[in-house]
Design a protein around this motif. Structure first.
Motif, mmCIF file in Angstrom:
data_model
loop_
_atom_site.group_PDB
_atom_site.id
_atom_site.type_symbol
_atom_site.label_atom_id
_atom_site.label_comp_id
_atom_site.label_asym_id
_atom_site.label_seq_id
_atom_site.Cartn_x
_atom_site.Cartn_y
_atom_site.Cartn_z
ATOM 1 N N SER A 129 1.002 -1.306 0.057
ATOM 2 C CA SER A 129 -0.001 -0.055 0.090
ATOM 3 C C SER A 129 0.876 1.202 -0.003
ATOM 4 C CB SER A 129 -0.844 -0.010 1.145
ATOM 5 O OG SER A 129 -1.802 -1.187 1.145
ATOM 6 N N ALA A 130 2.080 1.151 0.635
ATOM 7 C CA ALA A 130 2.838 2.425 0.546
ATOM 8 C C ALA A 130 3.460 2.697 -0.663
ATOM 9 C CB ALA A 130 3.836 2.146 1.669
ATOM 10 N N GLU A 131 3.978 1.583 -1.213
ATOM 11 C CA GLU A 131 4.271 1.918 -2.783
ATOM 12 C C GLU A 131 3.310 2.469 -3.512
ATOM 13 O OE1 GLU A 131 6.645 -0.396 -6.375
ATOM 14 O OE2 GLU A 131 6.199 -1.490 -4.618
ATOM 15 N N LEU A 132 2.120 1.798 -3.572
ATOM 16 C CA LEU A 132 1.000 2.279 -4.501
ATOM 17 C C LEU A 132 0.549 3.619 -3.933
ATOM 18 C CD1 LEU A 132 -1.028 -1.060 -4.592
ATOM 19 C CD2 LEU A 132 -0.043 0.009 -6.348
ATOM 20 N N PRO A 141 2.161 5.725 -13.012
ATOM 21 C CA PRO A 141 1.293 4.725 -13.496
ATOM 22 C C PRO A 141 0.969 3.383 -12.642
ATOM 23 C CG PRO A 141 3.349 4.343 -15.104
ATOM 24 C CD PRO A 141 3.413 5.742 -14.141
ATOM 25 N N VAL A 142 0.022 3.101 -12.539
ATOM 26 C CA VAL A 142 -0.313 1.845 -11.658
ATOM 27 C C VAL A 142 -1.568 1.229 -12.516
ATOM 28 C CG1 VAL A 142 -1.596 1.025 -9.342
ATOM 29 C CG2 VAL A 142 0.023 2.972 -9.589
ATOM 30 N N ALA A 143 -1.222 -0.117 -12.517
ATOM 31 C CA ALA A 143 -2.170 -0.953 -13.272
ATOM 32 C C ALA A 143 -3.117 -1.598 -12.391
ATOM 33 C CB ALA A 143 -1.585 -2.148 -14.064
ATOM 34 N N GLU A 217 -28.869 -6.031 -2.680
ATOM 35 C CA GLU A 217 -29.161 -4.802 -3.496
ATOM 36 C C GLU A 217 -28.114 -4.099 -4.058
ATOM 37 O OE1 GLU A 217 -27.847 -3.344 0.673
ATOM 38 O OE2 GLU A 217 -29.037 -4.962 -0.276
ATOM 39 N N LEU A 218 -26.869 -4.660 -3.773
ATOM 40 C CA LEU A 218 -25.683 -4.133 -4.568
ATOM 41 C C LEU A 218 -25.201 -4.891 -5.476
ATOM 42 C CD1 LEU A 218 -23.852 -2.905 -1.351
ATOM 43 C CD2 LEU A 218 -25.336 -1.543 -2.754
ATOM 44 N N GLY A 219 -24.458 -4.295 -6.682
ATOM 45 C CA GLY A 219 -24.045 -5.114 -7.573
ATOM 46 C C GLY A 219 -22.753 -5.752 -7.192
ATOM 47 N N TYR A 220 -22.250 -6.915 -8.158
ATOM 48 C CA TYR A 220 -21.380 -7.780 -7.719
ATOM 49 C C TYR A 220 -20.793 -8.510 -8.964
ATOM 50 C CZ TYR A 220 -19.342 -12.270 -5.957
ATOM 51 O OH TYR A 220 -18.414 -13.253 -5.534
ATOM 52 N N LEU A 221 -19.708 -8.508 -9.304
ATOM 53 C CA LEU A 221 -18.876 -8.941 -10.556
ATOM 54 C C LEU A 221 -18.044 -10.310 -10.017
ATOM 55 C CD1 LEU A 221 -17.137 -6.155 -12.588
ATOM 56 C CD2 LEU A 221 -19.407 -7.079 -12.745
ATOM 57 N N GLY A 222 -17.759 -10.509 -8.747
ATOM 58 C CA GLY A 222 -16.943 -11.967 -8.476
ATOM 59 C C GLY A 222 -15.617 -11.748 -8.984
ATOM 60 N N ILE A 223 -14.857 -10.535 -8.890
ATOM 61 C CA ILE A 223 -13.498 -10.618 -9.117
ATOM 62 C C ILE A 223 -12.739 -9.847 -8.040
ATOM 63 C CG2 ILE A 223 -13.960 -10.349 -11.675
ATOM 64 C CD1 ILE A 223 -13.256 -7.180 -11.349
ATOM 65 N N THR A 224 -11.392 -10.164 -8.180
ATOM 66 C CA THR A 224 -10.462 -9.558 -7.079
ATOM 67 C C THR A 224 -9.746 -8.730 -7.946
ATOM 68 O OG1 THR A 224 -10.614 -11.531 -5.701
ATOM 69 C CG2 THR A 224 -8.671 -10.145 -5.651
ATOM 70 N N PRO A 225 -9.715 -7.546 -7.968
ATOM 71 C CA PRO A 225 -8.840 -6.687 -8.667
ATOM 72 C C PRO A 225 -7.842 -6.190 -7.560
ATOM 73 C CG PRO A 225 -10.598 -5.526 -7.875
ATOM 74 C CD PRO A 225 -10.752 -6.751 -7.598
ATOM 75 N N GLU A 226 -6.414 -5.856 -8.122
ATOM 76 C CA GLU A 226 -5.404 -5.630 -7.402
ATOM 77 C C GLU A 226 -4.601 -4.508 -8.211
ATOM 78 O OE1 GLU A 226 -1.153 -7.400 -5.682
ATOM 79 O OE2 GLU A 226 -2.969 -8.826 -6.115
ATOM 80 N N GLU A 227 -4.161 -3.282 -7.315
ATOM 81 C CA GLU A 227 -3.356 -2.388 -7.958
ATOM 82 C C GLU A 227 -1.852 -2.859 -7.815
ATOM 83 O OE1 GLU A 227 -4.488 1.343 -6.140
ATOM 84 O OE2 GLU A 227 -6.082 0.195 -5.381
ATOM 85 N N VAL A 228 -1.282 -2.707 -9.135
ATOM 86 C CA VAL A 228 0.044 -3.314 -9.380
ATOM 87 C C VAL A 228 1.065 -2.038 -10.046
ATOM 88 C CG1 VAL A 228 1.595 -4.985 -10.622
ATOM 89 C CG2 VAL A 228 -0.740 -5.631 -9.788
ATOM 90 N N PRO A 229 2.161 -1.938 -9.425
ATOM 91 C CA PRO A 229 2.880 -0.829 -10.022
ATOM 92 C C PRO A 229 3.109 -0.928 -11.544
ATOM 93 C CG PRO A 229 3.660 -1.349 -7.813
ATOM 94 C CD PRO A 229 2.624 -2.337 -8.001
ATOM 95 N N ASP A 230 3.303 0.021 -12.291
ATOM 96 C CA ASP A 230 3.527 -0.238 -13.625
ATOM 97 C C ASP A 230 4.603 0.985 -13.686
ATOM 98 O OD1 ASP A 230 3.536 -1.019 -16.197
ATOM 99 O OD2 ASP A 230 1.861 0.306 -16.812
#
Length: 348
Positions: A129-132, A141-143, A217-230
């Motif tokens: 988290s510190a790097e991001l 850039p962060v992917a 009542e909330l939307g859901y995709l069923g994915i785990t996103p992660e921020e990655v340094p680019d």
């Protein structure tokens, strides 16, 4: 035996017994106190391939770095376990330690190994988290990458691991939080175009949003996103045997100090604590009282305090230690800039 001696021995017996019991009986408490502090701008001895080497606490390779001086110290809390009655009383009486029920630190349902693993994972997450946070602050850039797709989730068959998320519908997304907010705002059952980069090319795939488990009542995709340094440089954190998430803020500031002109600390001794999210939000921590003592003992003149810890910090601030209230990374940088120019900073 002389009657007076017998009487004396009889009087001393309870004291002797108490002393024996006090030294043998373990109390169900642990002592919390000031732990070691580490200058995130400094170096540390570590082991690489079985050899002792000296490394930067926050090591950056592959780009030009700005010189730094002074201190940006992260602070820790020590935990002493297995105390007998006398040890527990002595630490409490010192005024620099506090006693808490052992179960609060070592829950009976978990082994020490499991607790250590969880603390280590929290520490590693604070590094990520510190790097991001630093990269986002600098506009680097962060992917936003899909690291997991739930097999029976709404996005299964449409999104794949390794996709870089660009937009959810018409909403650009660049953080995990942005994805969660965008998806939650979509009514379950709605088909939405999801824009991703896959195989180096941008593409759009339709996904029918599902209902979030436990919050239908909330939307859901069923994915785990992660921020990655680019970025074309590598960041490595070289502190070992430290647990918990509270080093995030100070790691982030060390990265910024090394990657930008000038000195955030003005060459002075600044210490602090606080969790950090990739968007720069600074969160509260435990043991602020003991971290303040550790910082003052190490020589700090300024301490960065998460806003939610301010009330406790004010009640326990050592003499001569300036407390600076911090809500987020931008606020921390602005406060240090102001102090360096002779101005004021938000105070607890």
């Amino acid at each position: 035996m002389n009657r007076r001696i017998v009487t004396l021995l009889a009087a001393l017996a309870p004291i002797v017994v108490l002393g024996i019991v006090g030294s043998l009986v373990t109390v169900p408490y642990v002592a919390l106190g000031p732990g070691p502090t580490f200058n995130t701008l400094g170096t540390v001895d570590t082991t690489v391939d079985g050899k002792q080497v000296t490394k930067s606490v926050v090591d950056i390779e592959g780009t030009e770095l700005d010189p730094t001086t002074g201190n940006l110290n992260m602070t820790t809390v020590s935990v002493r376990d297995g105390l007998n009655l006398f040890e527990a009383f002595g630490l409490w009486a010192s005024g620099e330690h506090g006693l808490v029920p052992r179960a609060e630190v070592y829950p009976p349902s978990k082994s020490k190994e499991e607790i250590q693993q969880a603390n280590t994972a929290d520490f590693q997450q604070s590094e990520n988290s510190a790097e991001l946070a630093a990269l986002n602050f600098l506009g680097k850039p962060v992917a936003l990458t899909v690291t997991k797709v739930t097999p029976d989730g709404p996005a299964s068959g449409a999104l794949v691991e390794g996709d870089t998320l660009v937009k959810i519908g018409d909403t650009p997304v660049d953080t995990v939080g942005a994805v969660q907010e965008a998806v939650a705002a979509i009514a379950p059952g709605t088909q939405v175009p999801v824009t991703v980069i896959r195989g180096g090319a941008e593409t759009t795939v339709p996904v029918t949003v599902g209902a979030r488990p436990n919050q239908p009542e909330l939307g859901y995709l069923g994915i785990t996103p992660e921020e990655v340094p680019d970025v074309p440089f590598d960041v490595t954190f070289n502190l070992a045997d430290i647990g918990g998430p509270s080093a995030g803020l100070m790691f982030t500031l060390a990265l910024l100090d090394k990657l930008t002109p000038g000195e955030l600390n003005g060459g002075q001794f600044v210490a602090g604590t606080g969790t950090i999210d990739s968007d720069g939000t600074v969160g509260p921590i435990g043991g602020i009282r003991f971290k303040l003592i550790a910082a003052a003992d190490a020589g700090a003149s300024t301490f960065l305090v998460p806003a939610q810890n301010c009330d406790e910090a004010k009640q326990n601030a050592p003499d001569g230690l300036r407390l600076v209230k911090v809500d987020n990374l931008s606020g921390a940088v602005d406060a240090l800039d102001s102090l360096n120019s002779g101005g004021e900073a938000p105070s607890c």
